[in-house]
Design an enzyme around this catalytic site. Structure first.
Site, short mmCIF file in Angstrom:
data_model
loop_
_atom_site.label_atom_id
_atom_site.label_comp_id
_atom_site.label_asym_id
_atom_site.label_seq_id
_atom_site.Cartn_x
_atom_site.Cartn_y
_atom_site.Cartn_z
N LYS A 116 12.80 -60.29 -43.15
CA LYS A 116 12.45 -61.86 -43.22
C LYS A 116 11.05 -61.92 -43.68
O LYS A 116 9.98 -61.42 -43.06
CB LYS A 116 12.52 -62.32 -41.85
CG LYS A 116 12.47 -63.83 -41.61
CD LYS A 116 12.25 -64.51 -40.43
CE LYS A 116 10.75 -64.70 -39.96
NZ LYS A 116 10.02 -65.38 -40.90
N GLY A 132 1.81 -59.19 -38.28
CA GLY A 132 1.57 -60.45 -37.92
C GLY A 132 0.55 -60.63 -36.96
O GLY A 132 0.01 -59.81 -36.51
N SER A 133 0.60 -61.72 -35.91
CA SER A 133 -0.21 -61.90 -34.85
C SER A 133 0.03 -61.36 -33.90
O SER A 133 1.09 -60.72 -33.31
CB SER A 133 -0.09 -63.67 -34.65
OG SER A 133 0.96 -63.83 -34.04
N THR A 134 -0.95 -60.86 -33.18
CA THR A 134 -1.14 -60.06 -31.87
C THR A 134 -0.17 -60.87 -30.71
O THR A 134 0.77 -60.25 -30.21
CB THR A 134 -2.44 -60.02 -31.18
OG1 THR A 134 -3.02 -59.03 -32.28
CG2 THR A 134 -2.41 -59.00 -29.87
N GLY A 157 3.38 -60.10 -31.63
CA GLY A 157 3.48 -58.79 -31.66
C GLY A 157 3.67 -58.36 -30.26
O GLY A 157 4.68 -57.56 -29.86
N GLU A 207 1.69 -53.81 -36.74
CA GLU A 207 0.65 -54.16 -37.37
C GLU A 207 0.07 -55.52 -36.98
O GLU A 207 0.81 -56.51 -37.65
CB GLU A 207 0.73 -53.88 -38.87
CG GLU A 207 -0.41 -53.36 -39.72
CD GLU A 207 -1.32 -54.51 -40.20
OE1 GLU A 207 -2.13 -55.01 -39.56
OE2 GLU A 207 -0.89 -55.04 -41.16
N CYS A 241 -5.79 -59.14 -42.23
CA CYS A 241 -5.97 -58.73 -40.98
C CYS A 241 -7.05 -57.63 -40.85
O CYS A 241 -7.64 -57.54 -39.74
CB CYS A 241 -4.78 -57.77 -40.49
SG CYS A 241 -3.89 -56.94 -41.42
N GLU A 254 -9.73 -63.41 -33.53
CA GLU A 254 -9.63 -63.59 -35.03
C GLU A 254 -9.16 -64.96 -35.53
O GLU A 254 -8.72 -65.83 -35.18
CB GLU A 254 -8.01 -62.82 -35.23
CG GLU A 254 -7.82 -62.81 -36.65
CD GLU A 254 -6.36 -61.84 -36.96
OE1 GLU A 254 -5.55 -62.27 -36.15
OE2 GLU A 254 -6.29 -60.90 -37.78
#
Ligand code: NDP
Length: 488
Positions: A193, A245-247, A250, A267, A301, A398
């Site tokens: 996706k 993607g974002s933490t 995640g 990641e 990132c 971030e």
């Protein structure tokens, strides 16, 4: 101590004429469907969303949105294809992967323009970095397909099965290739996706994959929003999730897969330290700082978003950096002179602007060169924050935009402590002419990638990934095969 001269070294009488990349040769459909079981199919619930050009927030195309029913259909297709795909010899699988690489190369110009239109990145970057690197990933992993027993000697590597892959909007085609190429080489089948704001190049890639003649169901590409991603993550017949993607998301995926049979690689975000010692080649380091934080509008990132400069050269470096920032051209991503393109979405622009306000309110000194920003669309001038401290939110969190915080240090141990004082652990950069210092820092910095006298350099042969809240698992290189195999 270096003397800071007032001369503006970059000041030149040059102005640039427009140099727009042509869009004549690209084909964008009005509507894109889901790529499931080797066919472009309509979504079961009949829902479509618009993909937007971030330079004017106008619609480029309609894109089918996959519901949980479509996800199920894609997973079933991938499961069915797994049997014969995993039974093919590595050499046969490699042929298809090579073919995909060659087709990307043949249509590189078209991919580059569409990547810039859909995502806002400068054409110079999509043309010279994203697309060639994407092709290189396929070439590289095509080479591994028939050598897996050499990659893992005496361990009899086997594919996992059906893998679900979820990618972000900052490097759409490149992230798709980082995910798809090693999974195919190792004999897995795929449901991927792309991000909601940048689905076009992944769907173009679906066309190429179709053209490559790869057996149906081996690769399924379905667009959608977060719910589609969640449906992939929660599908019981998926054997592995690979997420970039974002933490925040995640952590959600980590929870959702805990206690299941699903393997996982994450990641996630980063807050990379870029460290300039007083013995560094200063002009090169200044270019490195620019590349570390302003590349791809800072939507990276592994961006070097925290700058640490040794105190004795700090004034000089900051002066040179400000001068260099004045020359950066912000504007039309399709203009070959553009250095900083459009911010990917309105939402991301709001996030960046929120952080800029926070930085000012926390008492830091802001610097933005005077630059003309286009009237419409999503834009952000390159931004420096001086007089920041470790506890400032703009240093800790971030931002994912062209915003750099600057701190100074005196000793090596001080900079190591400061650089590691972050929840993240993805990247770092070290600028010095002493090899011993580089080796010392690479041992001490909690970062998956440490660049020496360069920044943001990527290569398919080199593993990439993080520690701490930047995730786990590696992509790229021989290490990138491991998350897609099991050993019997
Ligand atoms: P997300 O983590 O939300 O998006 C990454 C991918 O995950 C997208 O394909 C997204 O779909 C999908 N997704 C979203 N929610 C879920 C879910 N619950 N389950 C499964 N998949 C999901 O990042 P954002 O786009 O929201 O960006 C927010 C912030 O994340 C940025 O400001 C930046 O700081 C950071 N970021 C970091 C990246 C990195 O490479 N480390 C990349 C992108 C963002 P969709 O896009 O359709 O919502």
């Amino acid at each position: 101590m270096h003397k800071v001269k007032n001369k503006d070294v970059f000041k030149a009488s040059w102005t640039y004429d427009k140099a727009p990349e042509s869009t004549d040769h690209i084909q964008i459909k009005k509507q894109y469907e889901l790529f499931i079981d080797g066919k472009f199919t309509k979504p079961i619930k009949g829902k479509y969303f618009d993909t937007i050009n971030p330079t004017d927030n106008k619609k480029i195309a309609s894109v089918a949105e996959a519901s949980d029913k479509d996800v199920d259909k894609a997973v079933k297709a991938a499961r069915k294809a797994f049997k014969s795909w995993s039974a093919l010899t590595g050499k046969e699988r490699g042929k298809y992967i090579f073919r995909i690489a060659r087709l990307i190369q043949e249509r590189a110009r078209e991919f580059a323009v569409i990547e810039s239109l859909d995502g806002g990145k400068p054409i110079r970057e999509s043309r010279d970095i994203d697309i060639p690197l994407a092709a290189n990933h396929f070439f590289y992993y095509a080479g591994w397909a028939d050598k897996l027993t050499y990659a893992f000697p005496n361990r009899n590597p086997k594919p996992l099965g059906v893998v679900g892959q979820i990618i972000p909007w900052n490097f759409p085609l490149l992230m798709a290739s980082w995910k798809i190429a090693p999974a195919l080489a190792t004999g897995n089948t795929i449901v991927l996706k792309p991000a909601e704001t940048t689905p076009l190049t992944a769907l173009k890639l679906a066309e190429i994959i179709h053209e490559s003649g790869i057996p149906k169901g081996v690769v399924n590409i379905i667009a959608g929003a977060g719910e589609t991603g969640a449906a992939i993550v929660n599908h019981p017949d998926i054997d592995k999730i690979a997420f970039t993607g974002s933490t925040g998301v995640g952590k959600y995926i980590l929870n959702a897969t805990a206690g299941t049979h699903k393997k996982l690689t994450l990641e996630l975000g980063g807050k990379g330290a870029n460290i300039i010692f007083d013995d560094a080649a200063i002009d090169q380091a200044v270019e490195g700082i620019v590349n570390a934080i302003f590349f791809n509008q800072g939507h990276v990132c592994c961006a070097g978003s925290r700058l640490f400069v040794q105190e004795s050269v700090a004034d000089l470096v900051i002066k040179k950096l400000k001068d260099r920032m004045k020359t950066l051209i912000v504007g039309d991503p399709l203009d070959k002179n553009t250095d900083i393109g459009a911010i990917n979405s309105k939402k991301q622009l709001q996030t960046i602007e929120k952080y800029i306000k926070i930085g000012v309110n926390e008492g830091s000194e802001i610097y933005q060169p005077k630059c003309k920003l286009p009237k419409h669309g999503n834009w952000c001038a390159p931004t420096l924050f001086l007089n920041v401290s470790q506890s400032h939110r703009i240093v800790q969190e971030e931002i994912f935009g062209p915003v750099l915080t600057v701190q100074t240090f005196r000793t090596i141990s001080e900079v190591i402590e400061k650089a590691n004082n972050t929840p993240y652990g993805l990247s770092a950069g070290v600028w010095t002419d002493k090899g011993s210092k580089i080796f010392h820092l690479t041992q001490k910095l909690d970062a998956g990638i440490v660049w020496a006298n360069t920044f943001n350099k990527f290569d398919p042969t080199s593993p990439f990934g993080g520690y701490k809240e930047s995730g786990f698992g590696r992509e790229g290189g021989l290490h990138g095969l491991k998350p897609y195999v099991k050993f019997e």
